[in-house]
Design an enzyme around this catalytic site. Structure first.
Site, short mmCIF file in Angstrom:
data_model
loop_
_atom_site.label_atom_id
_atom_site.label_comp_id
_atom_site.label_asym_id
_atom_site.label_seq_id
_atom_site.Cartn_x
_atom_site.Cartn_y
_atom_site.Cartn_z
N MET A 7 0.92 -0.95 0.04
CA MET A 7 0.03 0.01 -0.01
C MET A 7 0.92 1.33 -0.05
SD MET A 7 -3.08 -1.16 2.43
CE MET A 7 -2.36 -0.83 4.06
N GLY A 13 7.75 2.42 -0.84
CA GLY A 13 6.96 1.39 -1.67
C GLY A 13 7.69 0.94 -2.99
N LYS A 100 6.34 5.53 10.90
CA LYS A 100 6.90 5.62 12.57
C LYS A 100 5.80 6.61 13.35
CE LYS A 100 9.33 9.32 10.72
NZ LYS A 100 10.19 8.94 9.42
N LYS A 200 10.49 8.54 16.96
CA LYS A 200 11.27 7.11 17.02
C LYS A 200 11.56 6.90 18.51
CE LYS A 200 13.00 8.04 12.15
NZ LYS A 200 14.10 8.59 11.41
#
Ligand code: HSE
Length: 407
Positions: A7, A13, A100, A200
């Site tokens: 996705m 991607g 994240k 993070k």
């Protein structure tokens, strides 16, 4: 054959597709079955790209296709990623993500849905890009109580601070250069204000505590106030300045978490981490010290971590790899109660100020940069941040800048 759907066909991607195309044969050997990308979901079409045959525009195609067992979410942002990921997990599909923001906000809930359905939600690429850190924390380091995790978790700001330190360049110049090189976004706020590093370290803090650490609760200071003059002091002291994201255990499950530019001495393991590289220093109560270093961002390093999660999920199709991260919120310790040394730049009559400063802070070390005539620097002894703040109120008009020291 194991069918997957990707996705988002942006930077990461397209990297995921490239990694599977490049290393497919070896990946299939490692899984013991053939991995097949059945769909790529994106709003756009890519007529010049062979991926076009797999492009779909409707998420329902993925969630309703029982042949799809693993879904890669690399769209970024909270919505629609959250809704899509949740629905995939509820439909019994494992999910691997690099997102994240999604993991920091909804990680605990998504992990628990995955556990209920005996599938997996993995997110190695969400922290440190291609550097393995989530899996080590969840598997190799499970014998330890992690007492500290401190990282350079943002490549853009590390590139900028490295340029400022080694080339004497100023903040605006290095920001423009970082933007020209594609390291910084046109709107660089998430990187330079420390928000990216903050999400993070919130994820890492949640993993080491097993509870939800909200990034909004973490004190976060970026690099926008760091100047050429600060770097001159850092050099005079034999230190460097890095944007650190740190979580330290004090007593039991109590953590102090902070994101801020800090001065580091050369004996610190993160001192030599330069340019766009990331590194994470971990201290375990039985392990001692460990360092994880490498490419913290970028298309292929990030895709490498995502695809490794896909491999892990393909090897554990009907078995949940337990990750300890409950939704119960962890109350972080007050920043005022954390102890450290502070470097302070101050303007004024040095002869008059030094005795006063000694009275206020204790045995200070004075730092001089001869070309900066109207000011000098000093380093406090180790003290609580709250005490530092109280004592510094006296010098509100004279203090130019304070930078924390990471010993
Ligand atoms: N902007 C981030 C960085 C990308 O510079 O590290 C990876 O999260």
């Amino acid at each position: 054959m194991i069918n997957i759907a990707v996705m988002g066909y942006g930077t990461v991607g397209s990297g995921v597709v490239e990694v599977i195309n490049t290393n497919g044969a070896r990946i299939n050997q490692r899984i013991g079955e053939e991995l097949n990308i059945k769909y790529v979901l994106d709003m756009k079409d890519f007529p010049e790209d062979p991926v076009q045959d797999k492009i779909i525009h409707d998420f329902e195609t993925i969630v309703s296709d029982e042949e799809v067992q693993i879904v890669v979410e690399v769209m970024g942002g909270i919505e629609p990623a959250y809704t899509f990921v949740k629905r995939c997990l509820q439909a019994g599909k494992s999910v691997a993500t690099s997102n994240k923001a999604l993991v920091a906000k909804h990680g605990a809930e998504l992990l628990s849905i995955a556990a209920e359905h005996n599938i997996n939600f993995l997110f190695e690429a969400s922290v440190g890009g291609g550097i393995p850190i989530i899996r080590p924390l969840n598997s190799s380091l499970t014998a330890d109580e992690i007492e500290e995790i401190t990282g350079i978790l943002n490549g853009t700001t590390n590139y900028m601070l490295s340029k400022m330190f080694y080339e004497g360049a100023d903040y605006d110049t290095v920001l423009k250069e970082a933007q020209a090189n594609g390291y910084a976004e046109r709107n660089p706020e998430a990187d330079v204000e420390g928000y990216d590093a903050c999400r993070k370290i919130a994820i890492l803090s949640s993993l080491i505590s097993g509870q939800q650490v909200d990034f909004e609760d973490i004190y976060c200071e970026g690099i926008t106030e760091i100047t050429v003059e600060d770097m001159k002091y850092a050099k005079a002291m034999g230190t460097t300045i890095k944007l650190l994201a740190s979580s330290r255990r004090y007593a039991g499950n109590r953590l102090h978490a902070i994101v801020a530019p800090c001065m580091l001495y050369p004996d610190h393991p993160l001192y030599n981490v330069n340019d766009v590289f990331n590194a994470i220093f971990v201290h375990g109560n039985v392990l001692g010290d460990a360092m994880f270093y490498g490419s913290g961002a970028g298309k292929l390093p990030t895709a490498s971590a995502v695809v490794a999660d896909v491999v892990d999920e393909a090897k554990h199709l009907n078995r949940n790899i337990m990750t300890m991260w409950k939704e119960e919120k962890l109350q972080l310790e007050d920043k005022a109660d954390s102890k450290r040394r502070f470097f302070v730049r101050i303007k004024g009559d040095k002869e008059k100020l030094i005795p006063q400063l000694k009275e206020s802070y204790g045995e200070i070390e004075v730092v001089n940069v001869p070309e900066l005539e109207d000011e000098f620097g000093f380093v406090t002894p180790v003290m609580m941040e709250g005490d530092y703040e109280t004592r510094s109120k006296l010098y509100k008009e004279q203090i130019v800048h304070m930078i924390r020291i990471q010993d």
